[in-house]
Each structure stands twice: as C-alpha cells, then as structure tokens.
Write a protein that holds these residues in place. Sequence first.
Motif, PDB file in Angstrom:
ATOM      1  N   LEU A   1       0.820  -0.882   0.251  1.00 21.74           N
ATOM      2  CA  LEU A   1      -0.022  -0.340  -0.131  1.00 21.74           C
ATOM      3  C   LEU A   1       0.677   1.313  -0.092  1.00 21.74           C
ATOM      4  CD1 LEU A   1      -2.857  -1.036   2.420  1.00 21.74           C
ATOM      5  CD2 LEU A   1      -3.726  -0.395   0.207  1.00 21.74           C
ATOM      6  N   LEU A   2       2.322   1.424   0.870  1.00 19.92           N
ATOM      7  CA  LEU A   2       2.997   2.255   0.455  1.00 19.92           C
ATOM      8  C   LEU A   2       3.638   2.101  -0.590  1.00 19.92           C
ATOM      9  CD1 LEU A   2       3.654   2.115   4.699  1.00 19.92           C
ATOM     10  CD2 LEU A   2       1.960   4.205   3.519  1.00 19.92           C
ATOM     11  N   ILE A   3       3.787   2.249  -1.475  1.00 26.83           N
ATOM     12  CA  ILE A   3       4.514   1.654  -2.937  1.00 26.83           C
ATOM     13  C   ILE A   3       4.789   3.893  -3.044  1.00 26.83           C
ATOM     14  CG2 ILE A   3       5.404   1.124  -4.680  1.00 26.83           C
ATOM     15  CD1 ILE A   3       4.926  -1.657  -4.183  1.00 26.83           C
ATOM     16  N   PRO A   4       3.788   4.283  -3.507  1.00 28.76           N
ATOM     17  CA  PRO A   4       3.388   5.127  -3.958  1.00 28.76           C
ATOM     18  C   PRO A   4       3.842   6.295  -3.542  1.00 28.76           C
ATOM     19  CG  PRO A   4       1.484   3.843  -3.841  1.00 28.76           C
ATOM     20  CD  PRO A   4       2.313   3.036  -3.309  1.00 28.76           C
ATOM     21  N   PHE A   5       3.888   6.201  -2.109  1.00 25.92           N
ATOM     22  CA  PHE A   5       4.295   6.933  -0.717  1.00 25.92           C
ATOM     23  C   PHE A   5       5.486   6.731  -1.059  1.00 25.92           C
ATOM     24  CE2 PHE A   5       5.702   7.833   4.107  1.00 25.92           C
ATOM     25  CZ  PHE A   5       4.968   9.221   3.975  1.00 25.92           C
ATOM     26  N   THR A   6       6.229   5.483  -0.376  1.00 27.22           N
ATOM     27  CA  THR A   6       7.498   5.436  -0.577  1.00 27.22           C
ATOM     28  C   THR A   6       8.673   5.995  -1.514  1.00 27.22           C
ATOM     29  OG1 THR A   6       7.498   3.446   1.024  1.00 27.22           O
ATOM     30  CG2 THR A   6       9.314   3.631  -0.295  1.00 27.22           C
ATOM     31  N   SER A   7       7.443   5.918  -3.334  1.00 25.85           N
ATOM     32  CA  SER A   7       8.870   6.074  -3.650  1.00 25.85           C
ATOM     33  C   SER A   7       8.879   7.639  -4.151  1.00 25.85           C
ATOM     34  CB  SER A   7       8.343   5.684  -5.383  1.00 25.85           C
ATOM     35  OG  SER A   7       7.241   6.173  -5.145  1.00 25.85           O
ATOM     36  N   PHE A   8       8.246   8.527  -3.693  1.00 27.68           N
ATOM     37  CA  PHE A   8       8.080   9.674  -3.482  1.00 27.68           C
ATOM     38  C   PHE A   8       8.613   9.832  -2.049  1.00 27.68           C
ATOM     39  CE2 PHE A   8       6.164  13.541  -1.251  1.00 27.68           C
ATOM     40  CZ  PHE A   8       6.408  14.196  -1.358  1.00 27.68           C
ATOM     41  N   LEU A   9       9.089   9.468  -0.979  1.00 28.69           N
ATOM     42  CA  LEU A   9       9.859  10.232  -0.083  1.00 28.69           C
ATOM     43  C   LEU A   9      11.279   9.882   0.008  1.00 28.69           C
ATOM     44  CD1 LEU A   9       9.117  11.295   2.695  1.00 28.69           C
ATOM     45  CD2 LEU A   9       8.869   8.933   3.429  1.00 28.69           C
ATOM     46  N   ILE A  10      10.862   8.807  -0.890  1.00 28.46           N
ATOM     47  CA  ILE A  10      12.745   8.134  -0.411  1.00 28.46           C
ATOM     48  C   ILE A  10      13.404   8.221  -2.033  1.00 28.46           C
ATOM     49  CG2 ILE A  10      14.835   5.769  -0.281  1.00 28.46           C
ATOM     50  CD1 ILE A  10      13.149   7.011   2.127  1.00 28.46           C
ATOM     51  N   GLY A  11      12.833   8.704  -3.056  1.00 29.58           N
ATOM     52  CA  GLY A  11      13.053   8.085  -4.590  1.00 29.58           C
ATOM     53  C   GLY A  11      12.651   6.906  -5.287  1.00 29.58           C
ATOM     54  N   THR A  12      13.186   5.828  -4.249  1.00 35.42           N
ATOM     55  CA  THR A  12      12.957   3.872  -5.072  1.00 35.42           C
ATOM     56  C   THR A  12      12.373   3.706  -3.932  1.00 35.42           C
ATOM     57  OG1 THR A  12      14.473   2.485  -5.051  1.00 35.42           O
ATOM     58  CG2 THR A  12      15.272   4.131  -3.208  1.00 35.42           C
ATOM     59  N   ILE A  13      12.436   1.934  -4.555  1.00 31.95           N
ATOM     60  CA  ILE A  13      11.472   1.199  -3.916  1.00 31.95           C
ATOM     61  C   ILE A  13      11.913   0.566  -3.222  1.00 31.95           C
ATOM     62  CG2 ILE A  13       9.108   1.993  -4.183  1.00 31.95           C
ATOM     63  CD1 ILE A  13       9.020  -0.815  -5.665  1.00 31.95           C
TER      64      ILE A  13
ATOM     65  N   ILE B   1      10.157  -7.988  -0.549  1.00 23.59           N
ATOM     66  CA  ILE B   1      10.231  -6.578  -2.067  1.00 23.59           C
ATOM     67  C   ILE B   1      10.852  -6.170  -1.980  1.00 23.59           C
ATOM     68  CG2 ILE B   1       7.531  -6.675  -1.231  1.00 23.59           C
ATOM     69  CD1 ILE B   1       8.584  -3.594  -0.641  1.00 23.59           C
ATOM     70  N   GLY B   2      12.029  -6.883  -1.706  1.00 19.30           N
ATOM     71  CA  GLY B   2      13.329  -6.253  -1.836  1.00 19.30           C
ATOM     72  C   GLY B   2      14.128  -5.317  -1.510  1.00 19.30           C
ATOM     73  N   ALA B   3      14.258  -5.323   0.155  1.00 22.10           N
ATOM     74  CA  ALA B   3      14.078  -4.650   0.988  1.00 22.10           C
ATOM     75  C   ALA B   3      15.908  -4.492   1.170  1.00 22.10           C
ATOM     76  CB  ALA B   3      14.103  -4.058   1.832  1.00 22.10           C
ATOM     77  N   GLY B   4      16.346  -5.530   0.717  1.00 25.61           N
ATOM     78  CA  GLY B   4      18.131  -5.928   1.524  1.00 25.61           C
ATOM     79  C   GLY B   4      18.135  -6.293   2.868  1.00 25.61           C
ATOM     80  N   GLY B   5      18.793  -6.906   3.457  1.00 32.20           N
ATOM     81  CA  GLY B   5      19.291  -7.735   4.765  1.00 32.20           C
ATOM     82  C   GLY B   5      18.519  -9.022   4.857  1.00 32.20           C
ATOM     83  N   LEU B   6      19.104  -9.342   5.698  1.00 31.49           N
ATOM     84  CA  LEU B   6      18.881 -11.290   5.821  1.00 31.49           C
ATOM     85  C   LEU B   6      17.483 -11.496   5.299  1.00 31.49           C
ATOM     86  CD1 LEU B   6      20.512 -11.121   9.536  1.00 31.49           C
ATOM     87  CD2 LEU B   6      21.668 -11.867   7.610  1.00 31.49           C
TER      88      LEU B   6
END
Lengths: 341, 222
Positions: free
Chosen positions: B79-91, B172-177
Amino acid sequence: MIELKQLTKTFDVGKTALTAVDNVNLTIADGEIFGIIGYSGAGKSTLIRILNGLEKPTSGTVDINGQKITDIKGAELRKARQKVSMIFQHFNLLWSRTVQENIEFPLEIAGVPKAKRVEKVKELVELVGLAGRENAYPSQLSGGQKQRVGIARALANDPEVLLCDEATSALDPETTDAILDLLVDINKRLGLTIVLITHEMHVIRKICHRVAVMEGGKVVELGDVLEIFQTPKQEITKRFVAQVTESEDSSETIKHLRELYPTGELVKLIFVGEQAEQPILTGLIRKYPVEVNIVQGKVSHTQRGAYGTLILQLKGADAEIRKALEFLDQENVQAEVMAND
Amino acid sequence: MIESLFPNVDWDKMWEATYETIYMTAMSTLFTFIIGLVLGIILFLTAPKQLWANKIVNWLTGVFVNVFRSIPFIILIILLIPFTSFLIGTIRGPNAALPALIIGAAPFYARLVLIAFQEIDKGVIEAARSMGATTGTIIRKVLLPESKPALISGITVTSIALVGYTAMAGVIGAGGLGTLAFLDGFQRSRPDVVLMATILILIIVFIIQFIGDALTKKADKR
C-alpha cells in the motif's frame, strides 16, 4: 485568611447531576488548623481540591489571603498553587526519584537554581526528621517516612496554606500520631494554616482547632473542637464523636459495668476544659453522705484543652444521690445516670 | 568446519545483509520510538478528563493508530509503495523499507506507550499539578520518568517485532537477511543459507532482548 463563599460543585453523572459541594460558606483564620470531617462521598475531597484550583467550582468563590483562587487560571493559578500546597493519603511520591529529588521537584517547578534547591532540601529533611535518608527511593521507605517526604515536598516553596487530603488514613495508629505531631509542630513553627480532611475523629481531636462536619455536600455543623466534643448537635456529629468515646458508651460496656457494680447508681460525668482540672469530686464527697467509687476515667487532650469522662458508682440514700447530682449540675459538669438496661 | 556445514554461504554477502538488517532495525526503532511516544502522549492527554481532554483529536489519533496497527505488514508495504517512492525516490534497498517499518510499528508502540502512561498512579499527576507544574513539565518530569521501565520494555518488544518486519520487507527487495534468505536461500534451494540467516536473526533478537531487559531493570526503582 481563607474565605469560601456559597461554594457549589455539581458533577454530571450520566443524565443526573450530583451535587458534591452544596453552598458551603467557611472562614478559616491564619495559622489555624481547620478540620473537615465526613464520610466518603460527603464532598470533602472535592471541597479541598477547589481550594487549590484542582477542581473548578460550579459557583461561588474561594479567596486565599486576598487572592480569588476561583477566578484565576493558567500561569497565575500555577504560581498561586506554590503557596497552597497539598499532601495526600497515598503520598503520591515519584518512585523514580530519591527522597532528595522528590523534595526538589516543587523547587524545580518554581525555577529555583540547583544550589539553592540542595540547601532548601537539607533544611526540610532536617525539619521532617529524615536526615540521612536523602538518597533512598520511596520503595525503601515506610508509610510514615513516605508521608514525611510528602510533607517536606509540600513545604518546599514556603507555602502559606497546607492542604491535607486524608494524610494519615493509610497509616497505622502509631505512625498517624507521629505525623499529626509533626503537623502541629509545623503549624506552630512556621505559622502555616492547615486545612485537613479526614473521616477519623481521632485526627480532629488530636490536632484541630476548629472542625466542620460535612454530610451530603453541606457543612452541617461547625465549631470549636472542644465544643463539638462536648455538645455535638447533629446525629452524624454524635456518631463521629462516638468514634473516640465509643468504648464507654456502648451498651455492652454499660451492661458489663452494671454486672460488676450492681448496687447504687452509675453516673457518667463529662468534664471540659478547665473543669477537668478542678477538685469537684473532693467537694462532692465532703458535702454529701454518699459513697463514691471511681469505675472508669479518661481524659483526652485536644488543641483547645482537655476533655474528660469519668464513670462513678454512687451509693447512698436516693435523696442524697439526687442532691449530689444537683451539685454537679451547679458546677456545670454534665452528669448523666447510666440507664439500667 | 563452518565452511563444510554452510557450503553455499557467501560470507561477504551474509555480513552485508546482517549490517542492512541491523541498520533497518536501528533506524526504524529510533523513529518508531519518537513517533510512537508522541502519538502515545497525544492519546493519553486527549483522553476524557485528562489535561488536554479533546474528543476529536483523541478519536482521530485512535483511528489512525488502530488502522495502521491492524493492516498486515506485508500488505502495508504494498500500500505504501507510492508514498515510499515519493519520499525516498526508490522502492528498493534498506532506506525504502523504513517508511513502511515505521508506519507499521509506531502505532503499535503508541498503544504500549498509552498503556504505560495509564499504569502511572493518577495521584502523582495530581500532586504535580498541585505544585503548579505545567503540562510540559508533567510530561517531562512525571509521565516519562515514571513509566520508563514500561517504555523501555515496550520498545524492546517493538524492536524485536521490527526485526521480523525487516525480514518480510526483504521479500520485496529491501535487502538484509530476509532478502538473502528468500532469494539466495529459498529460491535457489540452498537451505544452509536460510539456516545461517535465521541464526543471525536470532542472535540479533537475543542481543536486543538482553539489552532491553538490562535497561528495564536498571530503570525500575519500585
């Protein structure tokens, strides 16, 4: 001087309104220890909270030393509260702070610099008898010690009035007396006005100068403590007075005494103030040919003088006993023949 | 020995992923703590009969907290994908996971903060008021210190939940373990990679719990 005028407070309880304080008018003098007694729900807690603006009255005014507490708010009210401090039944100390830090708390609120705070706390800890316990946490203290911290904290900003909200109700009898002695001491030393609420007549008897009896939000009786003890008028006041004189008034006690002293008349005498120190009994024995036997006696001290009861067994001719009772009446000693039931 | 037990583990990638997990957990815990505390204070003080009693604010905050606390985390990320890409510039990447982690965890922590404040004896707040304390002073010198152990144990629980959330965000590709276990481990059928990632996550959780417990104990003077 504290003046309460036509003070009323109603609470909305669902659809009905509850009148916790009902048109109360009181004047409390400077340096006085004023008691308000009542059962729970009588409105005394609400009343005392109106005095420092923790509750807003629905109508009426409170004037403390010329300042209308009921009219001010915000910064002005917060400033006024530093001069009208309060102690509580459950002490309400911050457990996260030591004794020292708890007493410093009101000083921090008042913006007193650290060095001055430390100096003041030292003085207060001395005053309430807690020297050496500055670094203890409340959890390491007894109930009586916690209330001493509460008192020290309340005195930190040199208040003019100290409000005591059932301050001894959570303490055992011995500790209660020690705390009451401390309050009297503070009252005398600092000349501070004390307003206390309680449901224990013992507290009133021991330290108060005047007392107001509250029932259903109203002050139903008001007067000098000694006077209230001597001649309680309202039913509720009589019940409160009986709290401290109960043992000699209960029907079991009378019955028991009757069994022990089956002959003659059992007479209860009530002495108040100076009478308690007069040699009235000597006069009685010298003047009338009656045999006097002291069955039970007790003298209670209040801040306004002594108050005593004495139960006598009088033996002799009926006519002589009647004359003896008349003599007591002339001497203004209340005497009542205890019923033979 | 370790090499033979975990033949497929690329240690450089494993440490990199561990670092990312710690980074995501630490950053999201920090912001969750701040935002949760603010929300908790608002919830507490705007409740009926409290210092800032305000039905509307209390209701709105309550709804916000309940809604975001109730959305399953994996759905919240989407749900937050649009918000995240707006805020951080990437998802993608650890930073892109932060908004979802914080928005998912802060309302949860706000509830714990509210409970912690409700546990404080009302008499202590009344005493502070009777001394002439402002609401600001009451927050700083009564509410926060008096509920400190509960606030610390609350953030410990929340932080551990966040470790779990970072692993989910990994899908969904955040990285980490989480990403490592899913992409390198599960999808390429290398159970040893999954196992190693699990062990490292457990170690992180234990360390958080240990620190949290120690701090809680130290703060509690009751």
